[in-house]
Design a protein around this motif. Structure first.
Motif, PDB file in Angstrom:
ATOM      1  N   ALA A  73     -17.148   6.452   3.737  1.00 12.60           N
ATOM      2  CA  ALA A  73     -16.004   6.578   2.833  1.00 12.60           C
ATOM      3  C   ALA A  73     -14.770   5.904   3.407  1.00 12.60           C
ATOM      4  N   ASN A  74     -14.426   6.236   4.639  1.00 14.50           N
ATOM      5  CA  ASN A  74     -13.235   5.635   5.241  1.00 14.50           C
ATOM      6  C   ASN A  74     -13.463   4.174   5.613  1.00 14.50           C
ATOM      7  N   SER A  75     -14.716   3.796   5.903  1.00 14.87           N
ATOM      8  CA  SER A  75     -15.017   2.364   6.085  1.00 14.87           C
ATOM      9  C   SER A  75     -14.758   1.605   4.789  1.00 14.87           C
ATOM     10  N   ASN A  76     -15.149   2.198   3.648  1.00 15.97           N
ATOM     11  CA  ASN A  76     -14.856   1.590   2.345  1.00 15.97           C
ATOM     12  C   ASN A  76     -13.371   1.295   2.205  1.00 15.97           C
ATOM     13  N   GLN A  77     -12.564   2.282   2.553  1.00 16.75           N
ATOM     14  CA  GLN A  77     -11.124   2.153   2.337  1.00 16.75           C
ATOM     15  C   GLN A  77     -10.526   1.075   3.238  1.00 16.75           C
ATOM     16  N   MET A  78     -10.987   1.028   4.483  1.00 13.21           N
ATOM     17  CA  MET A  78     -10.563  -0.047   5.381  1.00 13.21           C
ATOM     18  C   MET A  78     -10.908  -1.404   4.783  1.00 13.21           C
ATOM     19  N   LEU A  79     -12.132  -1.524   4.246  1.00 13.75           N
ATOM     20  CA  LEU A  79     -12.572  -2.796   3.669  1.00 13.75           C
ATOM     21  C   LEU A  79     -11.691  -3.238   2.514  1.00 13.75           C
ATOM     22  N   MET A  80     -11.325  -2.316   1.646  1.00 10.83           N
ATOM     23  CA  MET A  80     -10.521  -2.692   0.490  1.00 10.83           C
ATOM     24  C   MET A  80      -9.154  -3.231   0.915  1.00 10.83           C
ATOM     25  N   GLU A  81      -8.607  -2.688   2.000  1.00 11.07           N
ATOM     26  CA  GLU A  81      -7.313  -3.193   2.443  1.00 11.07           C
ATOM     27  C   GLU A  81      -7.459  -4.536   3.153  1.00 11.07           C
ATOM     28  N   ILE A  82      -8.407  -4.660   4.048  1.00 11.57           N
ATOM     29  CA  ILE A  82      -8.520  -5.898   4.823  1.00 11.57           C
ATOM     30  C   ILE A  82      -9.031  -7.052   3.965  1.00 11.57           C
ATOM     31  N   MET A  83      -9.619  -6.726   2.800  1.00  9.89           N
ATOM     32  CA  MET A  83     -10.032  -7.758   1.852  1.00  9.89           C
ATOM     33  C   MET A  83      -8.940  -8.057   0.827  1.00  9.89           C
ATOM     34  N   GLY A  84      -7.804  -7.377   0.927  1.00  9.13           N
ATOM     35  CA  GLY A  84      -6.683  -7.679   0.051  1.00  9.13           C
ATOM     36  C   GLY A  84      -6.748  -7.066  -1.318  1.00  9.13           C
ATOM     37  N   LEU A  85      -7.444  -5.920  -1.468  1.00 10.07           N
ATOM     38  CA  LEU A  85      -7.598  -5.280  -2.770  1.00 10.07           C
ATOM     39  C   LEU A  85      -6.845  -3.960  -2.890  1.00 10.07           C
ATOM     40  N   HIS A  86      -6.265  -3.478  -1.794  1.00 16.77           N
ATOM     41  CA  HIS A  86      -5.315  -2.366  -1.809  1.00 16.77           C
ATOM     42  C   HIS A  86      -3.912  -2.930  -1.606  1.00 16.77           C
ATOM     43  N   LEU A  87      -2.901  -2.144  -1.945  1.00 17.73           N
ATOM     44  CA  LEU A  87      -1.564  -2.464  -1.472  1.00 17.73           C
ATOM     45  C   LEU A  87      -1.530  -2.302   0.044  1.00 17.73           C
ATOM     46  N   PRO A  88      -0.725  -3.100   0.752  1.00 13.63           N
ATOM     47  CA  PRO A  88      -0.713  -3.058   2.223  1.00 13.63           C
ATOM     48  C   PRO A  88      -0.354  -1.678   2.770  1.00 13.63           C
ATOM     49  N   GLY A  89      -1.080  -1.252   3.778  1.00 12.01           N
ATOM     50  CA  GLY A  89      -0.742  -0.048   4.508  1.00 12.01           C
ATOM     51  C   GLY A  89      -0.934   1.247   3.762  1.00 12.01           C
ATOM     52  N   THR A  90      -1.602   1.206   2.617  1.00  9.78           N
ATOM     53  CA  THR A  90      -1.682   2.395   1.765  1.00  9.78           C
ATOM     54  C   THR A  90      -2.978   3.174   1.908  1.00  9.78           C
ATOM     55  N   THR A  91      -3.898   2.679   2.698  1.00  9.48           N
ATOM     56  CA  THR A  91      -5.253   3.212   2.713  1.00  9.48           C
ATOM     57  C   THR A  91      -5.319   4.654   3.197  1.00  9.48           C
ATOM     58  N   PHE A  92      -4.621   4.978   4.275  1.00 13.25           N
ATOM     59  CA  PHE A  92      -4.807   6.278   4.913  1.00 13.25           C
ATOM     60  C   PHE A  92      -3.587   7.191   4.784  1.00 13.25           C
ATOM     61  N   VAL A  93      -2.878   7.067   3.670  1.00 10.06           N
ATOM     62  CA  VAL A  93      -1.804   8.010   3.343  1.00 10.06           C
ATOM     63  C   VAL A  93      -2.441   9.244   2.712  1.00 10.06           C
ATOM     64  N   ASN A  94      -2.110  10.430   3.203  1.00 15.10           N
ATOM     65  CA  ASN A  94      -2.737  11.661   2.709  1.00 15.10           C
ATOM     66  C   ASN A  94      -2.421  11.907   1.239  1.00 15.10           C
ATOM     67  N   PRO A  95      -3.336  12.546   0.515  1.00 12.13           N
ATOM     68  CA  PRO A  95      -3.100  12.850  -0.902  1.00 12.13           C
ATOM     69  C   PRO A  95      -2.070  13.960  -1.070  1.00 12.13           C
ATOM     70  N   GLY A  96      -1.566  14.066  -2.310  1.00 11.93           N
ATOM     71  CA  GLY A  96      -0.681  15.158  -2.647  1.00 11.93           C
ATOM     72  C   GLY A  96       0.765  14.977  -2.245  1.00 11.93           C
ATOM     73  N   SER A  97       1.122  13.790  -1.797  1.00 11.57           N
ATOM     74  CA  SER A  97       2.494  13.542  -1.352  1.00 11.57           C
ATOM     75  C   SER A  97       3.228  12.665  -2.361  1.00 11.57           C
ATOM     76  N   ASP A  98       4.557  12.694  -2.305  1.00 12.41           N
ATOM     77  CA  ASP A  98       5.347  11.813  -3.156  1.00 12.41           C
ATOM     78  C   ASP A  98       5.042  10.353  -2.859  1.00 12.41           C
ATOM     79  N   LEU A  99       4.810  10.040  -1.586  1.00 10.57           N
ATOM     80  CA  LEU A  99       4.495   8.663  -1.215  1.00 10.57           C
ATOM     81  C   LEU A  99       3.199   8.211  -1.874  1.00 10.57           C
ATOM     82  N   ARG A 100       2.196   9.079  -1.869  1.00 13.96           N
ATOM     83  CA  ARG A 100       0.922   8.705  -2.490  1.00 13.96           C
ATOM     84  C   ARG A 100       1.107   8.470  -3.991  1.00 13.96           C
TER      85      ARG A 100
END
Length: 607
Positions: free
Chosen positions: A229-256
């Motif tokens: 699961a977390n490998s998936n998320q790393m892949l989406m960011e390093i492949m340019g399909l997530h917004l930068p630096g957003t992969t491992f922000v915890n859920p339930g926050s205003d930032l998320r």
């Protein structure tokens, strides 16, 4: 930024090998592209069905407006901790779309099963195949042709690869993947692992084991260990399909929440209705694939991706092989220690510098291609930033850390934990296999011992309880491949094998099944191909055969006279017990059609 010669050589080999199929794919998405909303070409009845349930504002926009319409493909369910946060996302995305003159609709849902729940149960035999079901469900959702771009809500093991394959079948659509983030840290993973081993030995009760598991998996978000699961998320960011630096922000926050809204706006900004049209089929090219493999290796990621990455690449007309992965592993340094390849979890990784630091180090040392297309309209250097909130709650960006704040978790290239990525391909008289060597102590890289043959993980556990495995032994668990029973993960064997290793015995596992990103410190040659059900050499093994597993030389051999071994009959196994119950009867055609592990274990084939 110059690219390391090994990275360039592998990339060139992939490009050359993929030339015809990649060109066919690019031609296909070019034919599908149109610079005006496809819904405008639908018949009146078709279009009316498409907006019938919308509110007045969205209905008017879809009926008469020229703004973009965003597809939401969601894997929400509230049984998966990682996917529960997605319940709120569609409302956030719809409002974000309205804010920029667009609309958004949930185009479809895809199934999302939890391997943690099905582990050791018959439902696990549907797990790998669920990836291809998800791909097909994604295509069904997008087939209405009401959309100008798409966002994909998915996190876990088969879900993201399935979403990628589905998205690439609509490769002309701009696409942004939206993460939900990891749960906050609970009981440390190594402590949980110790309780599991104690339970395997009968030294703690089921109630104590359940309490440890509940303290570890305790809230919304992904499990915090570095599995698929977390490998998936790393892949989406390093492949340019997530917004930068957003992969491992915890859920339930205003930032998320702000990240989710910004992801929707970014997807709309790169639709063909603007001047920055960026379809996913162009983003997901050979260089992006190589960047993904490099990220996986540098972080000690999931072995499941030795199949998923190949299947995902094939959906874009790209031929990635195990040999490519092995060649990259020999060149890419290991920069992280995250459980099971260390004691830290992904929250510790993120706090130490996270994806921004990792990408910076790999870029500056020539291990990544910078000149790629991303959803941000930049090269990969645009990913050297991380999100935050301003005083008024708006999303802001700052430069990512240039220094790791915890070198026991995350290091730069100059002080890497090891010089290679620690994911090896094994070849020999037993076929081909992969092994995650990064978590294995150096004195366990070579294991030579007699074989003990099993046809089910439950039989291995029972033999352990009887004391039959308290010796040097290589356990072979066969008829666990995709054709046999859907290739389930086999984690019930991990605690007893770890106990045997801790007692000082030389222990290893060989299987045509899976162990995934949670592969532990016991040497495990997995994904053996050809599998036993396909007549592979593993089906000729007998109890007592001496097997040599050598991570350093990349070999997997049975030390039996070759002619004698080839003259042995293939073992047979009655697989009828795997054919029905828990929905397995619905997947009979998948078991017949599925390809081999080294070609992605997919029913779609490679063009």
């Amino acid at each position: 930024m110059s690219v390391h010669r090994s990275i360039a050589n592998v990339t060139e080999a992939i490009v050359n090998r993929s030339e015809k199929s990649r060109n066919r794919y690019l031609d296909k998405i070019a034919r599908a592209h149109d610079n005006k909303p496809k819904r405008k070409a639908l018949g009146c009845a078709n279009l009316a069905h498409g907006f019938a349930a919308c509110g007045m504002h969205d209905k008017e926009e879809l009926r008469n407006g020229t703004g973009p319409n965003l597809a939401i493909i969601t894997s929400f369910n509230d049984m998966l901790s990682a996917h529960q946060p997605f319940e709120r996302y569609p409302d956030l995305i719809r409002q974000a779309a309205r804010d920029v003159g667009g609309t958004a609709q949930v185009a479809g849902g895809v199934p999302a099963m939890c391997d943690g729940v099905t582990q050791g149960e018959t439902g696990m035999e549907l797990s790998l195949f669920s990836r291809d079901v998800i791909a097909m469900a994604t295509a069904v959702g997008l087939s209405h042709q009401m959309f100008d771009a798409a966002v994909y809500l998915g996190v876990c093991d088969k879900i993201v690869p399935g979403l990628i394959i589905g998205a690439l079948s609509f490769g002309h659509l701009p696409s942004v993947f939206v993460p939900a983030g990891p749960m906050t840290s609970g009981l440390p993973n190594d402590e949980k692992g110790k309780v599991r081993q104690l339970y395997a030995q009968g030294k703690v009760s089921r109630a104590e084991l359940l309490e440890a598991e509940a303290q570890s998996y305790h809230g919304p978000g992904t499990c915090t260990f570095y599995g698929t699961a977390n490998s998936n998320q790393m892949l989406m960011e390093i492949m340019g399909l997530h917004l930068p630096g957003t992969t491992f922000v915890n859920p339930g926050s205003d930032l998320r929440d702000e990240i989710t809204k910004a992801s929707a706006k970014q997807a709309l900004s790169i639709s063909s209705l603007g001047n920055r049209y960026t379809p996913i089929g162009k983003i997901y090219d050979e260089k992006a694939v190589v960047n993904g493999v490099v990220g996986l290796l540098a972080t000690g990621g999931s072995t499941n991706h030795t199949m998923h990455l190949i299947a995902m690449a094939a959906a874009a007309g790209i031929h990635l092989t195990w040999d490519d992965i092995a060649d990259l592993s020999a060149a890419v340094p290991l920069l992280t220690r995250i459980y099971p390849n260390g004691k830290a979890d992904v929250n510790h990784f993120n706090a130490a510098g996270g994806m921004g630091f990792l990408i910076r180090e790999l870029l500056e040392s020539g291990y990544l291609h910078e000149d790629v297309t991303t959803i941000m309209g930049t090269g990969l250097s645009g990913y050297l930033q991380e999100p935050g909130l301003s005083a008024d709650g708006a999303l802001t960006w700052r430069e990512s850390s240039k220094v790791s704040s915890d070198t026991s978790v995350l290091r730069g290239v100059s002080e890497a934990f090891q010089e290679t990525g620690g994911l090896n391909v094994l070849d020999g008289t037993l076929g081909r296999a992969v092994i995650k060597s990064s978590a294995i102590p150096a004195d366990r890289h070579v294991i030579e011992a007699p074989a003990r043959i099993f046809h089910a993980q439950e039989d291995l556990v029972e033999a352990f309880k009887k004391g039959e495995l308290h010796k040097d032994v290589i356990c072979v668990v066969r008829f666990q491949g995709p054709k046999a029973n859907g290739m389930p993960e086999l984690h019930r064997m991990t605690p007893p094998l770890a106990v045997l290793q801790d007692l000082g015995f030389k222990v290893a596992l060989i299987t045509d099944g899976r162990m995934s990103g949670a592969s532990g410190k016991v040497p495990a040659a997995i994904h053996v191909t050809p599998e036993a059900a396909d007549g592979g050499p593993i089906a000729r093994l007998q109890d007592g055969d001496i097997i040599r597993l050598d991570c350093d030389k990349g070999t997997l051999k049975v030390l039996v006279d070759h002619r004698e071994f080839l003259n042995r009959p293939l073992a047979e196994q009655d697989l009828s017990g795997n054919e029905d119950g828990t929905g397995r009867e619905l997947f009979a055609s998948f078991r017949k059609l599925v390809g081999t592990a080294d070609t992605g274990a997919t029913i779609f084939g490679v063009s």
